[in-house]
Design a protein around this motif. Structure first.
Motif, PDB file in Angstrom:
ATOM      1  N   ASP A 202       0.827  -1.205   0.000  1.00  0.00           N
ATOM      2  CA  ASP A 202       0.000   0.000   0.000  1.00  0.00           C
ATOM      3  C   ASP A 202       0.865   1.261   0.000  1.00  0.00           C
ATOM      4  N   ARG A 203       1.959   1.241   0.750  1.00  0.00           N
ATOM      5  CA  ARG A 203       2.840   2.400   0.775  1.00  0.00           C
ATOM      6  C   ARG A 203       3.524   2.598  -0.579  1.00  0.00           C
ATOM      7  N   GLU A 204       3.900   1.503  -1.220  1.00  0.00           N
ATOM      8  CA  GLU A 204       4.538   1.619  -2.532  1.00  0.00           C
ATOM      9  C   GLU A 204       3.552   2.093  -3.589  1.00  0.00           C
ATOM     10  N   GLN A 205       2.299   1.657  -3.500  1.00  0.00           N
ATOM     11  CA  GLN A 205       1.297   2.138  -4.445  1.00  0.00           C
ATOM     12  C   GLN A 205       1.013   3.630  -4.245  1.00  0.00           C
ATOM     13  N   ALA A 206       0.978   4.064  -2.987  1.00  0.00           N
ATOM     14  CA  ALA A 206       0.808   5.498  -2.737  1.00  0.00           C
ATOM     15  C   ALA A 206       2.003   6.286  -3.253  1.00  0.00           C
ATOM     16  N   ARG A 207       3.188   5.746  -3.074  1.00  0.00           N
ATOM     17  CA  ARG A 207       4.389   6.388  -3.588  1.00  0.00           C
ATOM     18  C   ARG A 207       4.365   6.451  -5.114  1.00  0.00           C
ATOM     19  N   LEU A 208       3.907   5.384  -5.766  1.00  0.00           N
ATOM     20  CA  LEU A 208       3.820   5.369  -7.227  1.00  0.00           C
ATOM     21  C   LEU A 208       2.837   6.418  -7.734  1.00  0.00           C
ATOM     22  N   LYS A 209       1.693   6.540  -7.076  1.00  0.00           N
ATOM     23  CA  LYS A 209       0.714   7.543  -7.493  1.00  0.00           C
ATOM     24  C   LYS A 209       1.272   8.956  -7.319  1.00  0.00           C
ATOM     25  N   GLN A 210       2.004   9.158  -6.237  1.00  0.00           N
ATOM     26  CA  GLN A 210       2.606  10.468  -6.011  1.00  0.00           C
ATOM     27  C   GLN A 210       3.637  10.799  -7.080  1.00  0.00           C
ATOM     28  N   LEU A 211       4.447   9.814  -7.460  1.00  0.00           N
ATOM     29  CA  LEU A 211       5.462  10.044  -8.485  1.00  0.00           C
ATOM     30  C   LEU A 211       4.821  10.283  -9.850  1.00  0.00           C
ATOM     31  N   GLN A 212       3.740   9.595 -10.142  1.00  0.00           N
ATOM     32  CA  GLN A 212       3.073   9.797 -11.421  1.00  0.00           C
ATOM     33  C   GLN A 212       2.470  11.200 -11.520  1.00  0.00           C
ATOM     34  N   ARG A 226      13.742  13.214 -15.548  1.00  0.00           N
ATOM     35  CA  ARG A 226      14.533  11.991 -15.681  1.00  0.00           C
ATOM     36  C   ARG A 226      14.637  11.253 -14.347  1.00  0.00           C
ATOM     37  N   ARG A 227      14.804  11.995 -13.255  1.00  0.00           N
ATOM     38  CA  ARG A 227      14.886  11.372 -11.943  1.00  0.00           C
ATOM     39  C   ARG A 227      13.554  10.743 -11.535  1.00  0.00           C
ATOM     40  N   VAL A 228      12.454  11.436 -11.826  1.00  0.00           N
ATOM     41  CA  VAL A 228      11.139  10.901 -11.469  1.00  0.00           C
ATOM     42  C   VAL A 228      10.838   9.643 -12.276  1.00  0.00           C
ATOM     43  N   LYS A 229      11.181   9.645 -13.547  1.00  0.00           N
ATOM     44  CA  LYS A 229      10.966   8.455 -14.373  1.00  0.00           C
ATOM     45  C   LYS A 229      11.792   7.281 -13.867  1.00  0.00           C
ATOM     46  N   ALA A 230      13.012   7.541 -13.399  1.00  0.00           N
ATOM     47  CA  ALA A 230      13.837   6.471 -12.847  1.00  0.00           C
ATOM     48  C   ALA A 230      13.231   5.908 -11.563  1.00  0.00           C
ATOM     49  N   LEU A 235      10.059   1.220  -9.055  1.00  0.00           N
ATOM     50  CA  LEU A 235       8.902   0.572  -8.438  1.00  0.00           C
ATOM     51  C   LEU A 235       8.303  -0.494  -9.349  1.00  0.00           C
ATOM     52  N   HIS A 236       8.198  -0.191 -10.644  1.00  0.00           N
ATOM     53  CA  HIS A 236       7.674  -1.190 -11.578  1.00  0.00           C
ATOM     54  C   HIS A 236       8.601  -2.403 -11.668  1.00  0.00           C
ATOM     55  N   ALA A 237       9.897  -2.175 -11.630  1.00  0.00           N
ATOM     56  CA  ALA A 237      10.838  -3.300 -11.658  1.00  0.00           C
ATOM     57  C   ALA A 237      10.730  -4.141 -10.395  1.00  0.00           C
TER      58      ALA A 237
END
Length: 398
Positions: A202-212, A226-230, A235-237
Motif C-alpha cells: 500500500d505504501r509503494e502504491q501510494a508512492r507510485l501515485k505520487q510520483l506519477q 529523468r529522476r522521477v521516471k527512474a 517501483l515497476h521493476a
C-alpha cells in the motif's frame, strides 16, 4: 536461460552502452531497409547480403569499426530471426529498438566460453571491446555457446547464457491438479490452496501515485523528469521481480508435486485488449461510454497476476504434462452434481448450486472442474438450455 547479475565498473558501463548503441543502430538500419523495400527491387536482402553490407559500412564508418563485429553481426541475426518468426505467424511484425528500453547485445563463439571463476561467489566473463566483467555466481554456470548482456530500465546489468535446462521429472504419483487463474486470487488449486501473486504494498502504491502526479508536472527533457521516471521504473521493476519470483517458485512446486496439470485455455492477448469505441448514432462524431477505464483496471489486474507467464513456465518445466481445458462455464458448473446455471455464481467469491445446494469458494469450485477436465460441450454435465414454455417432444425412433 540461466541469468546472472552483472557488475561492471563505470568505465565498463560506458563501453557496454556503446556496444548496445551500435547493436541497436544496426538492427534499426536493417529494419528500415526491410520496411522500405519494394517488389520492383527484387528479393529482400537476407542475412548474408546484409552482413556483406555491414562490412562495407564498417569500412566507411569509424564509429562502427570501433565496435565489435560479432555484436553487430548478431544484431543482424536477431533481425533475421524476427522476420522469420513474423512470416511464420508466431510473432508480430518487428518493431524499432529504442534507447533505454532495448539495451543489450549477444556474443557467440569461443568468446562466450571465456569465463574465469574467482571464488565461490564471483566470476568474470570476457566481453569483446570491454574486458573482463565480473558477475555474481547465484548458481552453477552452464556450458553454453552464446550469452546475452542486457540492461533494464533502472540500470541493472545481467548476463544470460543460452542453455535450456532439463524439464522437471514427474513424481509418478498419478495426481492431477486444476489451476484456476483469477484477479483477486492469482491461482486457485483443486487441492484447496489459494495462491496470491505479491505486488506493490500500500505504501509503494501510494508512492507510485505520487510520483506519477509529479511526472505530469515536470517539464519534458528536464533532469527532474529523468529522476522521477527512474524512480517510477524502480517501483515497476520491483513489482516485476516479485511477480517473476512467485511464478518461478509456484511453477516449480506444481511440476514437482503433480503428474498432470490442467489449466484454462485462455487467450490473454485478446482478453487484455482495450474496448472498441461506441459511436453515438444520434450525434455524429461523438461516442458513447464504453467503460474503458474499468476495462483498463481489469487488464492491469490480469497482467499483474502473471497469467500467461505462469502457464508458459509450467509448459517449460513440466513438458508434456500441462493440459489445456476449455474455460467456458467452468465457474458456473457445480463440481458435485454437474448442474450449470448462471445463478449458481452467487457472487464473485461464493458458489452455491441451485440444484443440490453445494456451497464453496467460486475459484476452488472452478479449479475442481478444470482438474476433472470438464469441457463446455460435455452433454451429460452441461445440458442445453430449453425454454420452460416449450411442450415436451416425443422421442424419435431410430
Amino acid at each position: 536461460m540461466s541469468r546472472y547479475r552483472l557488475y561492471p565498473t563505470p568505465t565498463q558501463q560506458a563501453a557496454l552502452l556503446e556496444q548496445c548503441r551500435q547493436a541497436r543502430y544496426v538492427y534499426n538500419l536493417a529494419l528500415e531497409q526491410w520496411s522500405m523495400w519494394t517488389p520492383d527491387k527484387g528479393a529482400t536482402p537476407g542475412y548474408v547480403e546484409q552482413a556483406r553490407q555491414l562490412t562495407e559500412a564498417r569500412a566507411a564508418s569509424d564509429w562502427l569499426r570501433a565496435g565489435s563485429q560479432t555484436v553487430q553481426q548478431q544484431a543482424l541475426r536477431d533481425f533475421h530471426q524476427a522476420v522469420t518468426n513474423f512470416y511464420a505467424g508466431t510473432h508480430q511484425r518487428p518493431t524499432w529498438r529504442k534507447a533505454g528500453r532495448h539495451e543489450g547485445f549477444r556474443i557467440v563463439g569461443q568468446q562466450a566460453s571465456r569465463i574465469v571463476r574467482r571464488n565461490r561467489k564471483w566470476a568474470v566473463v570476457n566481453v569483446p571491446k570491454v574486458g573482463r566483467v565480473r558477475f555474481r555466481l547465484s548458481r552453477p554456470v552452464p556450458d553454453a555457446k552464446s550469452y546475452r548482456v542486457t540492461r533494464d530500465r533502472i540500470g541493472r546489468w545481467h548476463i544470460a547464457f543460452a542453455a535450456i535446462p532439463e524439464p522437471i521429472p514427474a513424481p509418478g504419483t498419478g495426481e492431477v491438479v486444476g489451476v484456476d487463474r483469477g484477479v483477486t486470487v492469482s491461482a486457485a488449486l483443486s487441492t484447496g490452496e489459494l495462491l496470491t501473486c505479491p505486488g506493490l504494498t500500500d505504501r509503494e502504491q501510494a508512492r507510485l501515485k505520487q510520483l506519477q502526479r509529479r511526472l505530469a508536472r515536470c517539464r519534458r527533457g528536464s533532469k527532474r523528469r529523468r529522476r522521477v521516471k527512474a524512480a517510477i521504473a524502480k517501483l515497476h521493476a520491483r513489482a516485476a521481480d516479485r511477480r517473476k519470483d512467485w511464478v518461478e517458485k509456484t511453477s516449480t512446486d506444481l511440476a514437482r508435486r503433480f503428474d498432470v496439470i490442467r489449466v484454462e485455455d485462455l487467450r490473454i492477448p485478446q482478453m487484455t485488449r482495450r474496448p472498441k469505441p461506441k459511436p453515438d448514432p444520434g450525434r455524429p462524431g461523438r461516442y458513447l461510454p464504453n467503460r474503458r477505464r474499468a476495462k483498463a483496471g481489469l487488464n492491469r489486474g490480469i497482467l499483474a497476476n502473471g497469467w500467461g507467464l505462469l502457464v508458459q513456465r509450467l509448459e517449460h518445466k513440466a513438458a508434456g504434462r500441462v493440459k489445456r481445458v476449455k474455460p467456458a462455464y467452468t465457474s458456473q458448473t457445480c463440481s458435485v452434481c454437474g448442474h450449470c446455471a448462471p445463478e449458481n455464481r452467487e457472487s464473485q467469491a461464493v458458489f452455491r448450486c441451485a440444484a443440490c445446494g453445494h456451497r464453496a469458494n467460486a475459484d476452488l469450485n472452478a479449479a475442481v472442474n478444470i482438474a476433472a477436465g470438464r469441457a463446455v460441450s460435455a452433454r451429460r454435465e452441461t445440458p442445453p438450455r430449453v425454454s420452460p414454455k416449450r411442450e415436451p417432444q416425443p422421442a424419435t425412433s431410430a
